[in-house]
Structure formats: C-alpha cells, structure tokens
Design an enzyme around this catalytic site. Structure first.
Site, mmCIF file in Angstrom:
data_model
loop_
_atom_site.group_PDB
_atom_site.id
_atom_site.type_symbol
_atom_site.label_atom_id
_atom_site.label_comp_id
_atom_site.label_asym_id
_atom_site.label_seq_id
_atom_site.Cartn_x
_atom_site.Cartn_y
_atom_site.Cartn_z
ATOM 1 N N ASP A 155 -9.100 0.428 1.895
ATOM 2 C CA ASP A 155 -8.146 0.008 2.931
ATOM 3 C C ASP A 155 -8.737 0.374 4.293
ATOM 4 O OD1 ASP A 155 -5.887 -0.606 4.428
ATOM 5 O OD2 ASP A 155 -4.861 1.260 3.908
ATOM 6 N N GLU A 163 -9.087 4.163 -2.348
ATOM 7 C CA GLU A 163 -7.821 3.978 -3.066
ATOM 8 C C GLU A 163 -8.071 3.331 -4.422
ATOM 9 O OE1 GLU A 163 -4.600 2.278 -0.872
ATOM 10 O OE2 GLU A 163 -5.328 3.041 1.072
ATOM 11 N N ARG A 202 1.204 16.517 13.238
ATOM 12 C CA ARG A 202 2.361 17.427 13.355
ATOM 13 C C ARG A 202 2.008 18.749 12.690
ATOM 14 N NH1 ARG A 202 3.948 12.706 11.271
ATOM 15 N NH2 ARG A 202 3.840 13.666 9.217
ATOM 16 N N LYS A 208 -4.684 -2.068 10.186
ATOM 17 C CA LYS A 208 -4.999 -2.172 8.758
ATOM 18 C C LYS A 208 -5.259 -3.609 8.292
ATOM 19 C CE LYS A 208 -3.620 2.099 7.310
ATOM 20 N NZ LYS A 208 -4.415 2.979 6.453
ATOM 21 N N ASP A 253 0.845 -1.195 0.000
ATOM 22 C CA ASP A 253 0.000 0.000 0.000
ATOM 23 C C ASP A 253 0.882 1.248 0.000
ATOM 24 O OD1 ASP A 253 -2.447 1.248 -0.120
ATOM 25 O OD2 ASP A 253 -2.675 1.366 2.054
ATOM 26 N N ARG A 299 -8.388 3.592 13.300
ATOM 27 C CA ARG A 299 -7.473 4.700 13.610
ATOM 28 C C ARG A 299 -6.957 4.670 15.036
ATOM 29 N NH1 ARG A 299 -6.123 5.761 8.557
ATOM 30 N NH2 ARG A 299 -7.874 6.515 7.292
ATOM 31 N N GLU A 315 -10.638 3.965 3.508
ATOM 32 C CA GLU A 315 -9.675 4.723 2.703
ATOM 33 C C GLU A 315 -9.976 4.440 1.241
ATOM 34 O OE1 GLU A 315 -5.616 3.941 3.946
ATOM 35 O OE2 GLU A 315 -5.815 5.376 5.610
ATOM 36 N N GLN A 371 -4.294 2.023 15.084
ATOM 37 C CA GLN A 371 -3.181 2.542 14.278
ATOM 38 C C GLN A 371 -2.377 3.601 15.037
ATOM 39 O OE1 GLN A 371 -4.563 4.370 10.630
ATOM 40 N NE2 GLN A 371 -2.502 4.767 9.866
ATOM 41 N N HIS A 387 -3.472 13.932 0.809
ATOM 42 C CA HIS A 387 -3.790 13.068 1.954
ATOM 43 C C HIS A 387 -2.648 13.103 2.966
ATOM 44 C CE1 HIS A 387 -5.142 9.604 4.295
ATOM 45 N NE2 HIS A 387 -3.964 9.039 4.095
ATOM 46 N N TYR A 421 1.633 2.672 15.403
ATOM 47 C CA TYR A 421 2.298 2.891 14.108
ATOM 48 C C TYR A 421 3.743 3.321 14.193
ATOM 49 C CZ TYR A 421 2.199 8.045 13.937
ATOM 50 O OH TYR A 421 2.438 9.374 14.167
ATOM 51 N N GLU A 481 -9.989 12.551 7.557
ATOM 52 C CA GLU A 481 -9.770 13.860 6.939
ATOM 53 C C GLU A 481 -11.059 14.683 6.938
ATOM 54 O OE1 GLU A 481 -7.200 13.734 3.191
ATOM 55 O OE2 GLU A 481 -7.647 11.628 3.560
ATOM 56 N N THR A 518 -9.260 -5.681 3.727
ATOM 57 C CA THR A 518 -9.150 -4.751 2.603
ATOM 58 C C THR A 518 -10.147 -5.234 1.557
ATOM 59 O OG1 THR A 518 -6.778 -4.471 3.019
ATOM 60 C CG2 THR A 518 -7.586 -3.775 0.851
HETATM 61 MN MN MN Z 1 -4.091 2.939 2.775
#
Ligand code: MN
Length: 447
Positions: A246, A214, A156, A266, A140, A250, A212, A253, A147, A257, A385, A270
């Site tokens: 995907d 994709e 950040r 994840k 992936d 969260r 997600e 994750q 994104h 991560y 998002e 999928t």
């Molecule tokens: Mn992804």
C-alpha cells in the site's frame, strides 16, 4: 465452524512429476497450487488462469482443450477457463477444494498426465501477469496493533492508541482502479502538502514516499446485502491470500487525513503479487489469535475458533534495492521481517465486521490487512516506522541511507509459511520500482 481440514493435499511426502516443484526451497511445491492470470511475455495472447507448480505454470485453458483431459473427463470447473478468477471465486469452498484435489492428483508423481501435457506447462520466467481478479472494491484494514501504536506514538506520544482500536477492526475504503500487479512501475505522486503550520500548503512532488507491507485477502463467495456473515461462516467467504504493498505519500497523507482518513496519499497505486495462495493451502499454518487472553471481544467477532486457529503464521519480508546498490552488485537490504500472526484482528473478524451492518461483499473484493508490523524494532512494515517519521534515516548500504523512498528504489515484498512436518510454501513476487514524478498538469505548481 468450518475450516479446511488437513487432507491428502497437505502430505509433505507427495512429490510432483514437475521436478522443480520438489526442490528444497521451491515456493510452489505440489502442496501449494496457487492461482494466477498470465500469458506469454511480450505477446498479445489472451490472459488466462494458471496454477503455479515449481518454476512452471499449468495453463488450465490449454489443459481443458488437451486430448488427455477430454478422454479422462478431467474435473476442472468451466469457471477456470477464463481471464479472471472471479467466477471460480464465487463458486465456494466445495468446488475450490475438489478442484485442488483434482490438480494435486494430476500433478503428483505417478499421475497418468506425466509427459502427456507438455503444451500446458510454461516457464514462469517467460510469463507476464494480469491482476488475478477484477477487483471491484478494496478495503484496507489497520489490523496490526504494533503498527497502530508505532504510528500513534509519532502523532500522539501521550495517547498512541485510539480508544476504539481494541473493539473495532478499523479500516477505510480504498481505491481499486489503481491496484497493479507486481513489476508495474510506481510514479512518484504529487499533491497538496503543508510542511509547516507557519506557511500555507502548496502543490508539489511527494518527498515522503513510503511502502506498507501488507497481506491481501481475496473474498470468494460474496454475501447478499443486508445479510451479515457470521463469524463462524466468515472464512468460507475467503478464497485466498496474496502480498500487498500500500504505497503511501506521507506528506500528502499528513495534511489530508483528518477528519475522513486516507485519500490521495494512498490512492495513486497499490501493488499486489500475481499469485493467490488458497485458504486450503494455508491450513497447516494456522495459529491462535494474538493476545486472546484478557481481551473482551464483542459476540459478533467472537467464536471458539477465534481463540484457537484463526490466525495465519506467515512470515513477511520487505527489502529495498537502490539504483546504486544495483549498479554495485549489492543484494537488496532487508528493512523488516514480520509475521501475519501478529495481526490483532483475524481474517474471519475482518469479514464479520465488514458485513455486520449489511454491507455486501462480492467475489474478487480485496482486503488489505494493514501494515503488518510485529512487536520488535526489526519487525516494522513501513519506512515511517523504521525511521521514526524520517527523523532517523536507516542505513541501506555502506554509502546510502533512507528517510523515505527515492527514485529508482525497488521495494520487494516476499512471504513464506513453514512448519515442522509440512512443506514450506511461498507467495511469489510483489515488487515495485519508484520512477520520477510526471510533469505537472500546468505551470501553477507551488503555493
Ligand atoms: Mn495500508
């Protein structure tokens, strides 16, 4: 550089004797000819390869056995009389292209096959699908700079984009065993979560389940280990495109991560669409690379073509349908409309980068593009998002809003390519419905 040239199979005026393929808005006109692996719904028939045409599937195994095909020595490769597309994918561009011409001639108006192969056409509404290929490896990417920036800002605010982003097509190795075909329910995962740094982590059901949006890219011809694929040959190694969701937890994750990237947040599921639209079908919809000017690209990722026609102009749509919306007879609510043309890295660059160290790709390997958000606020490809990390719930009907997905929510991905002078093509369905978490393995849940 080789690229599929426009040819007779892209002629927008060609019609099919399968009438529904000629209807305005049909995702599968004669110019598309996507592949899937299917059987009649609710049977134990062997899965086999078919080609989408209008609202029908042309059953290639049945076609190969038909009297018409035998007497006319139809030029269909043996690799298509199979339960997966891997062997056909491995054959390469010349065979893919000659087969497309054969199928185009067979299905076009005026073909001698018109009316001769009724047993070879089945209704898509009466079919069920398997994965189109045995996917041994899944990678992936993270190819949308919009994104990456949106996500980076959440974590950040001062430094959203990592310094490597503009140089490296970032990716992680995903899990192929949990890739499922559209329609398969998605069980809400559980895992280790740490909602607050003031308390230790605990194990519980994910409360921040996300989608997600994709693009999936199937590798066709592989490469030998230690023999990198050059940027100029990279597209010859790509067979076609599907849709890919995907699913991402969260909360799992966020805690896991660092430092090695996504894992259990994840790898529980999928979803991909069953249909693969070939690179040759996409030839009319190629577009220049995003932001080619002013970018410095290392030579192994750069070619003249990379600045010309290496992107794909493919609209991507994600919508949600809650239990209540279904009950109230409301249509799904769109949450984002984006386009694969916003990708910062192209399909060819993904192949060249993936193999630059000598890594070998195999027929049927799958790449995800990464969440394909665009620059606009209504072009985002994930709820994290849309809702700014869950802080700003999005209204999905007059009475409901979402921070993250709830049980019973169905997420629909869809896509199409359109351009003046060509037939619009679609990609089929990529849907999944969230169902409640399974019982925990023991009674030690909590922390
Ligand atoms: Mn992804």
């Amino acid at each position: 550089m080789e690229m599929p040239l426009l040819n007779e199979t892209h002629d927008p005026n060609s019609m099919s004797w399968v009438e529904t393929a000629n209807e305005q808005g049909s995702p599968f006109p004669l110019q598309n000819l996507p592949y899937a692996v299917f059987r009649s719904s609710g049977t134990d028939e062997t899965f086999r390869i078919g080609v989408g045409i209008g609202d029908k599937i042309l059953d290639l195994t049945a076609l190969g056995r038909s009297e018409s095909a035998r007497t006319s020595r139809l030029n269909i490769p043996d690799s298509l009389y199979a339960s997966t597309l891997n062997n056909f994918m491995a054959e390469g561009e010349a065979i893919w292209s000659s087969t497309r011409s054969t199928l185009f001639e067979l299905l076009r108006q005026g073909s001698s096959y018109d009316g001769k192969v009724p047993d070879c056409l089945i209704e898509q509404s009466k079919a069920e699908y398997a994965l189109p290929a045995t996917i041994m490896d899944y990678t992936d990417f993270y190819a949308s700079i919009d994104h990456a920036t949106n996500i980076g800002k959440l974590f950040r605010p001062d430094n959203p984009l990592m310094p490597n982003y503009e140089w490296v097509p970032i990716a992680y190795h995903g899990r192929s065993s949990s890739i499922v075909v559209s329609g398969e329910p998605i069980v809400r995962p559980r895992g280790q979560i740490r909602p607050s740094i003031d308390a230790p982590p605990h194990v519980s059901v994910s409360e921040k389940l996300d989608y997600e949006m994709e693009v999936g890219l199937f590798v066709g011809m592989g490469n030998q280990r230690n023999v990198p694929v050059s940027i100029d040959e990279a597209e010859q190694h790509l067979f076609g495109v599907c849709l890919l969701n995907d699913w991402s937890a969260r909360d799992i994750q966020a805690w896991e991560y660092q430092p090695l990237g996504p894992f259990l947040g994840k790898n529980f599921a999928t979803t991909i669409s069953p249909w693969i639209v070939t690179m040759e079908a996409l030839a009319p919809f190629r577009t220049p690379m995003k932001e080619a000017e002013g970018r410095t690209i290392l030579p192994y990722l750069n070619s003249d073509r990379e600045e010309a026609n290496c992107g794909i102009d493919m609209y991507l749509d994600v919508s949600i349908h809650s239990v209540k919306m279904k009950g109230d007879g409301l249509p799904p609510k769109r949450l984002g409309l984006s386009n694969f043309k916003y990708s910062y890295w192209t399909p060819a660059q993904m192949v060249a980068h993936h193999t630059v160290n000598g890594c070998n790709l195999r027929a049927g390997d799958l790449f995800g593009s990464g969440t394909m958000s665009g620059p606009g606020a209504d072009q985002t490809g994930a709820l994290i998002e849309v809702t700014q990390g869950g802080k700003l719930p999005v209204q999905i009907s007059n009475t409901e809003s979402r921070s993250f997905l709830e049980d019973g929510d169905t997420v629909f991905l869809s896509a199409w390519c359109e351009r003046d002078g060509y037939r619009t093509i679609g990609f089929g369905e990529c849907n999944g419905t969230i169902i409640s978490a399974a019982e925990p393995v023991d009674s030690k849940e909590g922390g």
